[in-house]
Design a protein around this motif. Structure first.
Motif, PDB file in Angstrom:
ATOM      1  N   GLY A 122       0.721  -1.198   0.115  1.00  0.00           N
ATOM      2  CA  GLY A 122      -0.105   0.001   0.013  1.00  0.00           C
ATOM      3  C   GLY A 122       0.930   1.072   0.015  1.00  0.00           C
ATOM      4  N   ILE A 123       0.000   2.373  -0.375  1.00  0.00           N
ATOM      5  CA  ILE A 123       1.060   3.579  -0.302  1.00  0.00           C
ATOM      6  C   ILE A 123       0.044   4.566   0.589  1.00  0.00           C
ATOM      7  N   LEU A 124       0.553   5.114   1.381  1.00  0.00           N
ATOM      8  CA  LEU A 124      -0.228   6.278   2.235  1.00  0.00           C
ATOM      9  C   LEU A 124      -0.009   7.692   1.709  1.00  0.00           C
ATOM     10  N   PHE A 125      -1.226   8.494   1.524  1.00  0.00           N
ATOM     11  CA  PHE A 125      -1.314   9.884   0.984  1.00  0.00           C
ATOM     12  C   PHE A 125      -2.164  10.574   2.368  1.00  0.00           C
ATOM     13  N   GLY A 126      -1.435  11.679   2.661  1.00  0.00           N
ATOM     14  CA  GLY A 126      -1.877  12.376   3.754  1.00  0.00           C
ATOM     15  C   GLY A 126      -3.040  13.512   3.418  1.00  0.00           C
ATOM     16  N   ARG A 127      -3.238  14.127   4.408  1.00  0.00           N
ATOM     17  CA  ARG A 127      -4.306  15.315   4.108  1.00  0.00           C
ATOM     18  C   ARG A 127      -3.876  16.170   3.220  1.00  0.00           C
ATOM     19  N   GLU A 128      -5.112  16.969   2.635  1.00  0.00           N
ATOM     20  CA  GLU A 128      -4.703  17.905   1.582  1.00  0.00           C
ATOM     21  C   GLU A 128      -3.925  19.262   2.179  1.00  0.00           C
ATOM     22  N   ARG A 129      -4.282  19.392   3.295  1.00  0.00           N
ATOM     23  CA  ARG A 129      -3.476  20.711   3.826  1.00  0.00           C
ATOM     24  C   ARG A 129      -1.956  20.575   4.641  1.00  0.00           C
ATOM     25  N   TRP A 130      -2.142  19.297   5.357  1.00  0.00           N
ATOM     26  CA  TRP A 130      -0.725  19.053   5.838  1.00  0.00           C
ATOM     27  C   TRP A 130      -0.244  17.683   5.927  1.00  0.00           C
ATOM     28  N   GLY A 131      -0.631  17.000   5.084  1.00  0.00           N
ATOM     29  CA  GLY A 131      -0.090  15.613   4.821  1.00  0.00           C
ATOM     30  C   GLY A 131      -0.133  14.509   6.090  1.00  0.00           C
ATOM     31  N   LEU A 132       0.718  13.899   6.230  1.00  0.00           N
ATOM     32  CA  LEU A 132       0.883  12.743   7.104  1.00  0.00           C
ATOM     33  C   LEU A 132       1.430  13.127   8.496  1.00  0.00           C
ATOM     34  N   THR A 133       1.019  12.677   9.868  1.00  0.00           N
ATOM     35  CA  THR A 133       1.602  12.710  11.052  1.00  0.00           C
ATOM     36  C   THR A 133       2.908  12.028  10.970  1.00  0.00           C
ATOM     37  N   ASN A 134       3.837  12.349  11.839  1.00  0.00           N
ATOM     38  CA  ASN A 134       4.859  11.437  12.188  1.00  0.00           C
ATOM     39  C   ASN A 134       4.454  10.150  12.794  1.00  0.00           C
ATOM     40  N   GLU A 135       3.492  10.010  13.675  1.00  0.00           N
ATOM     41  CA  GLU A 135       3.073   8.846  14.048  1.00  0.00           C
ATOM     42  C   GLU A 135       2.442   7.817  12.883  1.00  0.00           C
ATOM     43  N   GLU A 136       1.822   8.500  11.752  1.00  0.00           N
ATOM     44  CA  GLU A 136       1.368   7.865  10.644  1.00  0.00           C
ATOM     45  C   GLU A 136       2.544   7.409   9.867  1.00  0.00           C
ATOM     46  N   VAL A 137       3.495   8.296   9.487  1.00  0.00           N
ATOM     47  CA  VAL A 137       4.559   7.960   8.736  1.00  0.00           C
ATOM     48  C   VAL A 137       5.443   6.667   9.332  1.00  0.00           C
ATOM     49  N   ALA A 138       5.408   6.712  10.639  1.00  0.00           N
ATOM     50  CA  ALA A 138       6.032   5.632  11.657  1.00  0.00           C
ATOM     51  C   ALA A 138       5.493   4.202  11.294  1.00  0.00           C
ATOM     52  N   MET A 139       4.236   4.249  10.721  1.00  0.00           N
ATOM     53  CA  MET A 139       3.407   3.029  10.853  1.00  0.00           C
ATOM     54  C   MET A 139       3.890   2.479   9.287  1.00  0.00           C
ATOM     55  N   ALA A 140       4.556   3.076   8.413  1.00  0.00           N
ATOM     56  CA  ALA A 140       4.927   2.627   7.185  1.00  0.00           C
ATOM     57  C   ALA A 140       6.226   2.018   7.167  1.00  0.00           C
ATOM     58  N   ASP A 141       6.920   1.286   6.043  1.00  0.00           N
ATOM     59  CA  ASP A 141       8.109   0.600   6.136  1.00  0.00           C
ATOM     60  C   ASP A 141       9.381   1.815   5.412  1.00  0.00           C
ATOM     61  N   GLU A 142       8.953   2.227   4.465  1.00  0.00           N
ATOM     62  CA  GLU A 142       9.667   3.265   3.824  1.00  0.00           C
ATOM     63  C   GLU A 142       8.886   4.227   3.361  1.00  0.00           C
ATOM     64  N   ILE A 143       9.783   5.446   2.940  1.00  0.00           N
ATOM     65  CA  ILE A 143       9.181   6.950   2.688  1.00  0.00           C
ATOM     66  C   ILE A 143       9.448   7.009   1.051  1.00  0.00           C
ATOM     67  N   VAL A 144       8.543   7.742   0.415  1.00  0.00           N
ATOM     68  CA  VAL A 144       8.752   7.863  -0.990  1.00  0.00           C
ATOM     69  C   VAL A 144       8.412   9.434  -1.121  1.00  0.00           C
ATOM     70  N   THR A 145       9.343   9.984  -1.749  1.00  0.00           N
ATOM     71  CA  THR A 145       9.256  11.543  -1.896  1.00  0.00           C
ATOM     72  C   THR A 145       9.410  11.861  -3.483  1.00  0.00           C
ATOM     73  N   PHE A 146       8.983  13.017  -3.600  1.00  0.00           N
ATOM     74  CA  PHE A 146       9.400  13.304  -5.287  1.00  0.00           C
ATOM     75  C   PHE A 146      10.057  14.657  -5.602  1.00  0.00           C
ATOM     76  N   PRO A 147      10.687  14.321  -6.245  1.00  0.00           N
ATOM     77  CA  PRO A 147      11.772  15.430  -6.915  1.00  0.00           C
ATOM     78  C   PRO A 147      11.158  16.536  -7.401  1.00  0.00           C
ATOM     79  N   VAL A 148      10.861  17.734  -6.432  1.00  0.00           N
ATOM     80  CA  VAL A 148      10.046  18.749  -7.005  1.00  0.00           C
ATOM     81  C   VAL A 148      10.913  19.935  -6.577  1.00  0.00           C
ATOM     82  N   ASN A 149      10.182  21.099  -7.208  1.00  0.00           N
ATOM     83  CA  ASN A 149      10.918  22.546  -7.104  1.00  0.00           C
ATOM     84  C   ASN A 149      10.861  22.785  -5.412  1.00  0.00           C
ATOM     85  N   PRO A 150      11.995  22.748  -4.879  1.00  0.00           N
ATOM     86  CA  PRO A 150      12.156  22.896  -3.271  1.00  0.00           C
ATOM     87  C   PRO A 150      11.424  24.268  -3.020  1.00  0.00           C
ATOM     88  N   ALA A 151      11.162  25.397  -3.752  1.00  0.00           N
ATOM     89  CA  ALA A 151      10.548  26.452  -3.441  1.00  0.00           C
ATOM     90  C   ALA A 151       9.108  26.299  -3.483  1.00  0.00           C
TER      91      ALA A 151
END
Length: 262
Positions: A122-151
């Motif tokens: 499965g892949i977890l996606f967070g809330r529209e405004r502020w994503g996932l909490t640290n506790e929710e991320v902790a329930m996953a095995d690994e993190i995936v992040t996107f190569p986006v404009n840092p600004a």
């Protein structure tokens, strides 16, 4: 491309997409449409704000009815992922934990390999405004992040699902070595049972120095035990060792335990 060729095979496999507390029905519908575009079909919702079913979601899904009709709704994230063997959490923010961080292409190839070996992912996606909490991320095995404009790093949830769904479809023809079929990957239910046990025995023995530090220390333990992707057999061995230690130290005084976080 508008419309759908009903004579062609409908692809519907792959990882479950889990939306945590989605707010707008339109966003859920756009997520369903993105999934259908790239062959994903299993959508799980954790406490959708406006309830379910949602007609705005169906309208925005643009005929991805097979995804909308099969939506499963859960009261909490733990229940939503209990049957899964491996989970990615999507996040754009740096996290203070022990988890491996992958890009979307690498993560999707990994998911392909796990799917081929029979694992449920499965892949977890967070809330529209502020994503996932640290506790929710902790329930996953690994993190995936996107190569986006840092600004300008913010993606809406439908965009994030679209990117992961596209990478899933793109990786369909690539050969990836399958995982070892001889052992059974642990589900989140097995891991949650272990964490509940650890919470009890460590609390009894004074491991958590103060109540306010306990959540962070439990997050660290979750990060430690989810990172290696334990099998059912390995967890059984680990739990047997811990139960043995608990059994044969009944008179050990409850005091402050010295640990690596001191």
């Amino acid at each position: 491309m508008a419309g759908t060729d009903r004579q062609r095979e409908l692809l519907a496999e792959g990882p479950a997409i889990i939306l945590v507390e989605p707010q707008l029905g339109e966003n859920i519908g756009m997520v369903a449409r993105a999934m259908a575009n790239f062959g994903l079909a299993e959508l799980r919702l954790v406490r959708p704000r406006d309830g379910w079913p949602n007609e705005k979601a169906r309208a925005a899904a643009s005929r991805a009815d097979h995804v909308i009709d099969a939506v499963r709704v859960f009261d909490d994230l733990s229940s939503a992922v209990a049957d899964l063997n491996f989970i990615y959490a999507t996040t754009a923010r740096p996290r203070d934990n022990f988890k491996l961080v992958r890009g979307p292409e690498e993560a999707s190839l990994d998911l392909r390999a796990r799917h081929a070996s029979g694992q449920k992912t499965g892949i977890l996606f967070g809330r529209e405004r502020w994503g996932l909490t640290n506790e929710e991320v902790a329930m996953a095995d690994e993190i995936v992040t996107f190569p986006v404009n840092p600004a300008f790093a913010s993606l809406n949830v439908a965009q994030a699902v679209l990117l992961m769904s596209y990478e899933w479809m793109k990786g369909g023809g690539k050969g990836v070595s399958p995982y070892d079929h001889r052992q059974t990957p642990a589900t989140r239910e097995h891991l949650n049972s272990l964490f509940a046990y650890l919470d009890r025995v460590l609390s009894e023995r004074g491991y958590f120095r103060t109540a306010d530090k306990k959540p962070k220390m439990m997050d660290n333990l979750r990060g430690l035990f989810t990172r290696p992707a334990f099998t059912v057999e390995e967890l059984a061995v680990l739990r047997g060792v811990l139960v043995c230690l608990e059994k044969f130290s009944p008179n050990k005084p409850k005091g402050r335990v010295v640990n690596e976080e001191d």
